[in-house]
Each structure stands twice: as structure tokens, then as C-alpha cells.
Motif scaffolding. Structure first.
Motif, PDB file in Angstrom:
ATOM      1  N   LEU A 134       0.829  -1.211   0.000  1.00 38.02           N
ATOM      2  CA  LEU A 134       0.000   0.000   0.000  1.00 38.02           C
ATOM      3  C   LEU A 134       0.861   1.258   0.000  1.00 38.02           C
ATOM      4  O   LEU A 134       0.533   2.249  -0.664  1.00 38.02           O
ATOM      5  N   SER A 135       1.961   1.204   0.753  1.00 38.61           N
ATOM      6  CA  SER A 135       2.825   2.388   0.853  1.00 38.61           C
ATOM      7  C   SER A 135       3.547   2.683  -0.454  1.00 38.61           C
ATOM      8  O   SER A 135       3.928   3.834  -0.704  1.00 38.61           O
TER       9      SER A 135
ATOM     10  N   THR B 267       0.654   4.248  -2.843  1.00 42.32           N
ATOM     11  CA  THR B 267       0.129   5.570  -2.467  1.00 42.32           C
ATOM     12  C   THR B 267       0.875   6.717  -3.138  1.00 42.32           C
ATOM     13  O   THR B 267       0.245   7.563  -3.801  1.00 42.32           O
TER      14      THR B 267
ATOM     15  N   HIS C  32      -0.612   9.291  -6.101  1.00 45.06           N
ATOM     16  CA  HIS C  32      -0.584  10.747  -5.911  1.00 45.06           C
ATOM     17  C   HIS C  32       0.169  11.420  -7.058  1.00 45.06           C
ATOM     18  O   HIS C  32      -0.292  12.429  -7.615  1.00 45.06           O
TER      19      HIS C  32
ATOM     20  N   HIS D 286       0.640   9.440   5.438  1.00 45.10           N
ATOM     21  CA  HIS D 286       0.368   8.224   4.668  1.00 45.10           C
ATOM     22  C   HIS D 286       1.317   8.064   3.479  1.00 45.10           C
ATOM     23  O   HIS D 286       1.519   6.946   3.008  1.00 45.10           O
ATOM     24  N   THR D 287       1.905   9.142   2.999  1.00 49.15           N
ATOM     25  CA  THR D 287       2.836   9.027   1.875  1.00 49.15           C
ATOM     26  C   THR D 287       4.243   8.635   2.322  1.00 49.15           C
ATOM     27  O   THR D 287       5.116   8.418   1.487  1.00 49.15           O
TER      28      THR D 287
END
Length: 607
Positions: free
Chosen positions: A366-367, A370, A374, A409-410
Motif C-alpha cells: 500500500l505504501s 500511495t 498521488h 500516509h505518503t
């Protein structure tokens, strides 16, 4: 071209009645259109050049514009007419006022208000508590035991805690983490270096060409792409969280109640020191000096902190877009606190190795997705381009910085790698025989430094003017460059913990790093106060050189760490000790198993 920056004499202007005005003005075509074409063409190379179509001035109306009737025209029109006459005569160009920051006169300053008096009383209270705690420790506590709340403010005890060599007396296994002091200090020095250059480019300089030519210097490319180094703090934070949580779990039953408790303890440990620095910036700090740039550099930060202090104390300031100037370096504290909540949830939820492996794999996937999404959907750059105008605007208009670099989160990928490293280091203590064979591959550890430099320099591919990088390259680089670099950092930490080699370990485990590593948090909060004060009080454009940068860097480091020691002893250490006294851990249960420590045989290099 007209000079990018210029400042009239400040103090003589105020003595003559002023006013002294700070402004930005746009250049327009005049009688010499060829010069304007040259300026526009030069400024179009935005990655490496300032925007020279806009000039920045500090103008004294009573001297430079004495021939202009400002009473009839008003200040803004008088400034425009004054600049037009000067620039038109010298360069054949016209000027249009873009922004009038402020005008000041003799005797005008921010008045002391109730908030200033409250913070002054707060400082007196801190000094009183430290005096009482120290006297209580020296006079009453002859046997070293006493009220823990009062002893938390004992200066002599906090000083001993600052200069103590290690945590070996608490748990011998923690002695293996000595490298963190060195890595934390070296990372902090890199941050100071980066912010030293940043604040100079944010100020008025008389040789902007020095900054523009720096982009063609390979050595200075390390500085422009060195924002990667800041994320080392994420790795260290998560590594220690995972490692210490496993030690704690040996003697305590983990439940979901540990999540809010851990977050609360972190808030109580960080916020007193953080809040005091924010209060100082917002109140007393704005009265500490004066100069033509004081309102722009220092006053603007004070105003922003008075408006958004609540976002900082809730550690969500990295998601408040308008908060551009209040302690901008503290985005890391907000992001790290947000990721800390995720890390504690992983430690509590995934208690078995297989569950941890699955959880960390999902988080890492997920990381990586992300930042890629973006970058693609919001049309962002792969890295934060440290262009001259980005420096000058302090990232105010840099979407990549706002939306990708500072969000919690980024930055999940680097935090996840740190968690994995902490779990792996703890496992190495339970199964040391599985890791002894790695010592024959120590040459791989020696490659970590050159590989890290190579990753940093690879960002130079995005500093080419007129070349638009392919979308696939931008997306892939944005997703991978931070985790690749921090994977090297995790490998370095593991090599120190497992003692795979002695060259790098001898540097980062040097005993002298102990106190500076503990003071790094306070130094991190304080260093921009000194840098902004220096720039805000300048009365003429700075002349930047390599020597001047190093001089300011050394001065910043010394002042930050000296004052950081005082802040640590008087505020940070007492707040931590008070938190432990009031919210200490529950009595431990008998451990089911206790991992065997790694080999404790002392070699010559260990000693």
C-alpha cells in the motif's frame, strides 16, 4: 538585469522618519524590449534559475523616494512611481507593484500582549520547578530516593541522564542500540546543513548567481536531493518501536488498550517541549530583534503559529495546507506521530511472526502504491524540486512538498521498513545461530554508503530544464526512491546491532554521540529560531559563499545543541520523568521466555 534583491539603509531611514517598506515588484517591457525578452527567457529555466521578472526591494521613502509626493499619491502609488523612475532610467523597463509586505516607522513594533506575559510566567514557572526539584534532591534526598514528581525536575539527575553512556543497566540488550545516537546526530547535522542553505536562499542575497550555478555542481546535488536523509528519522522511530515493544511483551500481556495509552504517553512526552518552543515563537521571539526582513522572516512565522498552534499540538499540521510558515520543519513530528499510531496497531495486532510478515507485506504494498497514485493523479514531480523559487517561497507553492513529501500516509514505506528491521533485530536475539554466517558478507555493508550517495544523486535526472521526464519514470521513482534509500539505512542499523562489521559501527557507536543524540529533538525544534533571527536582522543583502555557509552551519549547530542541552535538562527530561512517574507501566508478569542475548564475548574492537 536589475538586481534581484536590494535593501536601502534601514536604521538611518527610521531615524529620518521613514517609512521603510518591503515589497515585490514585477518588471514590464519598456523602451528596451530586448532586455525584457532576455530576462523572461532566463527566468523560464525555473528549475535552476530565480524568477528575475520579479524584483524584491526594501525602500526608504524618506530618502530614495524623497522626490515623490507620497501624501498625494499614497504609499503604494508613490513606491510604484519611485521604482519606475529608478528602473526605467537604468534599464529602460517599467515596474508594477506586485505585493507590499509592510511599511515600518521609528518606534513601531509589536506590542506586548497577554500571551507574551503568560509565556514569560511559564518560563519563570519552569525555572522555579527546576530550582525546587534540584534543592529537594540535594538537601532532602540524601539516600537518592524521594518523591518522583519532584525528582523529575532535579537538574543534576537530568544532567546525569543526559551524559550517561548507555541503557545497559536497564537491559543489556539495549546496549546494542548505541548506534542510534550516532545515526541520529549525523542525520540531524545533515538537516541543519539543508536548512542553513534554505534560510539563506529565503533571505535577500546580492549574488543569486551563486545559488543558480550550484545546480551544476555535482557535490551540491547531494544537498538538493538530500531530503531523503530526513526520512531516516522515520526508520529509527519505527525500528525502536518494534524492538522495544517485543521486549515489553516478554513481561506484559498486550491488549488493544495499549494503543491509546502509547499514543497518550508519546503526546505527553513530546508536547511540553514542543509547546514551549511554539509559544516562544508566537510571543517572545518576535520581540527579540529588528531589521528590514524581521517581519517577513520572523513576524510571519509568529503570526502563523498564533493562528495554527492547535494543529501543531494535535500533530495534524502536515495536513493543514494554509500552515506555510509556522515551524515548517515540524511536519516530521506530525507525520511520525501519525505513523506511530499505525506502528503500535501492528505491534498489538500482529503478535506472531507469520501475522507480522503478512501485515508488513500489505503495508509495504500500500505504501508503494500511495505515492505512485498521488504522483500520477495529481501530476506531481517525482521528488521535491529544490528550485531557487521554491526556496524563496519556502515551499508555499510547491504541491509535491505539500501533497507528497510531508503527509503521514505518503511516508508509510519508510516506517514499514523500520518496523521490519526492529522485528528482525529482536528475532536475531532469539535465534543468533541463524545470523552468524552473515559476517562473511561484511563487504556488502561497506557498499551501503556509496550506494546511498548514488541513490541521492540519481534525483539529478529531474533537474534538467526543458526536459519533461516520462510519466512512467516519475511515478516509478516517486514510489521507490525513498524505500530504496531507507532500506540501506535499515541494513546499516542491522549491521551495527548484529556486529557484522566494525568500520561504520566504530563511527556511529562512538561514545561522544550519546549526549548529542539525546539532545537532537530539542536542537531540531530550536535551530530555525537562530537561523531566522540571523536573516531577519540583516540590514543588507547577504553575500553567500561556501565559507559563509559552513560558518553559519557551525554557529547553528553549536547554538542549537548548547541551548538544546538546557531545554533537555529543564523541560524535555522532566516531562519524560514525570510521565513515567504518573503513568508508569503495570507490574510485569513472569516472562514465558526470555531471548538469549547475542554473543557477549568482548573483542578488542568491541572494547
Amino acid at each position: 538585469m536589475p538586481a534581484l534583491y536590494a535593501l536601502d539603509e534601514y536604521e538611518p531611514c527610521l531615524q529620518q522618519g521613514g517609512p521603510y517598506c518591503l515589497l515585490d515588484a514585477d518588471l514590464l517591457p519598456g523602451t528596451d524590449s530586448s532586455l525584457m525578452d532576455l530576462i523572461q527567457g532566463y527566468s523560464a529555466h525555473r528549475v535552476k534559475h530565480f524568477n528575475h521578472t520579479q524584483i524584491h526591494r526594501g525602500v526608504c521613502l524618506s530618502t530614495s523616494c524623497a522626490h515623490v509626493n507620497r501624501t498625494a499619491l499614497g504609499i503604494e502609488r508613490a513606491l510604484t512611481q519611485c521604482l519606475n523612475q529608478t528602473v526605467s532610467k537604468a534599464y529602460g523597463l517599467q515596474v508594477k507593484l506586485a505585493k507590499l509586505h509592510y511599511c515600518v516607522r521609528e518606534g513601531e513594533s509589536s506590542p506586548f500582549d497577554a500571551s507574551d506575559h503568560v509565556v514569560a510566567v511559564l518560563y519563570l514557572l519552569v525555572m522555579l520547578l527546576n530550582a525546587v526539584g534540584s534543592c529537594y534532591d540535594l538537601i532532602i534526598c540524601k539516600n537518592g530516593k524521594g518523591n518522583p514528581c519532584l525528582l523529575a525536575f532535579s537538574v543534576q539527575r537530568n544532567w546525569k541522564r543526559l551524559v550517561s553512556p548507555s541503557h545497559a543497566l536497564r537491559d543489556p540488550r539495549l546496549d546494542r542500540l548505541k548506534a542510534f545516537h550516532g545515526i541520529r546526530t549525523l542525520t540531524m547535522l545533515c538537516v541543519l546543513f539543508s536548512h542553513t542553505v534554505l534560510i539563506m536562499a529565503y533571505s535577500y542575497v546580492n549574488n543569486p548567481l551563486y545559488i543558480e550555478k550550484a545546480y551544476d555542481d555535482p557535490l551540491k546535488q547531494i544537498l538538493f536531493n538530500g531530503t531523503l536523509v530526513t526520512h531516516t528519522f522515520f526508520v529509527m522511530s519505527s525500528f525502536l518501536l518494534a524492538y522495544n515493544f517485543q521486549i515489553y511483551a516478554e513481561t506484559h500481556d498486550l491488549t488493544w488498550t495499549h494503543l491509546p495509552k502509547a499514543v497518550l504517553l508519546r503526546w505527553l512526552r513530546l508536547t511540553p517541549t514542543y509547546g514551549l518552543v511554539l509559544a516562544t515563537i508566537s510571543t517572545l521571539g518576535r520581540h527579540a530583534g529588528a531589521g528590514p526582513l524581521w517581519g517577513l522572516v520572523v513576524g510571519s512565522e509568529a503570526a502563523a503559529c498564533r493562528r495554527y498552534w492547535w494543529a501543531h499540538l494535535l500533530y495534524i499540521n502536515n495536513y493543514i495546507y494554509e500552515d506555510a510558515f509556522c515551524a515548517p520543519q515540524t511536519w516530521y513530528l506530525a507525520a511520525d506521530t501519525q505513523l506511530f499510531c499505525v506502528g503500535v496497531a501492528v505491534c498489538v495486532c500482529a503478535r506472531r511472526p507469520r501475522a507480522r510478515a503478512v501485515c508488513l507485506a500489505v503495508l509495504l504494498l500500500l505504501s508503494l502504491l500511495t505515492p505512485a497514485l498521488h504522483t500520477y493523479l495529481q501530476h506531481l514531480d517525482a521528488v521535491v524540486l529544490q528550485s531557487p523559487e521554491t526556496y524563496r517561497n519556502l515551499y508555499e507553492r510547491e504541491d509535491t512538498f505539500r501533497l507528497l513529501y510531508i503527509r503521514g500516509h505518503t511516508n508509510l514505506s519508510t516506517y514499514t521498513l523500520g518496523l521490519a528491521g526492529g522485528f528482525l533485530a529482536y528475532r536475531a536475539q532469539t535465534q543468533p545461530q541463524r545470523f552468524t554466517g552473515y559476517k562473511k558478507h561484511r563487504w556488502l555493508v561497506w557498499l551501503l554508503l556509496p550506494l546511498g550517495v548514488a541513490v541521492i544523486l540519481s534525483g539529478g535526472i529531474f533537474y534538467r530544464d526543458g526536459v519533461e521526464p516520462p510519466t512512467a519514470l516519475r511515478v516509478m521513482y516517486a514510489a521507490l526512491y525513498k524505500p530504496i534509500f531507507q532500506l540501506l539505512v535499515v541494513a546499516l542499523i542491522l549491521s551495527c546491532v548484529l556486529k557484522l562489521e566494525n568500520s561504520y559501527r566504530a563511527v556511529v557507536e562512538w561514545r561522544g554521540w550519546g549526549w548529542s543524540g539525546r539532545v537532537s529533538f530539542s536542537a531540531f525544534l530550536l535551530h530555525t529560531l537562530f537561523q531566522r533571527g540571523l536573516v531577519g536582522s540583516q540590514t543588507a543583502p547577504l553575500h553567500i559563499s561556501d565559507y559563509y555557509v559552513v560558518t553559519v552551519l557551525c554557529a547553528t549547530a553549536v547554538m542549537s545543541y548548547v541551548c538544546g542541552c538546557a531545554l533537555y535538562v529543564c523541560v524535555e527530561a522532566p516531562s519524560s520523568a514525570l510521565t513515567r512517574a504518573l503513568f508508569g507501566p503495570h507490574p510485569p508478569r513472569t516472562p514465558r521466555t526470555r531471548p538469549a542475548p547475542l554473543s557477549t564475548n568482548k573483542t578488542t574492537s568491541d572494547l
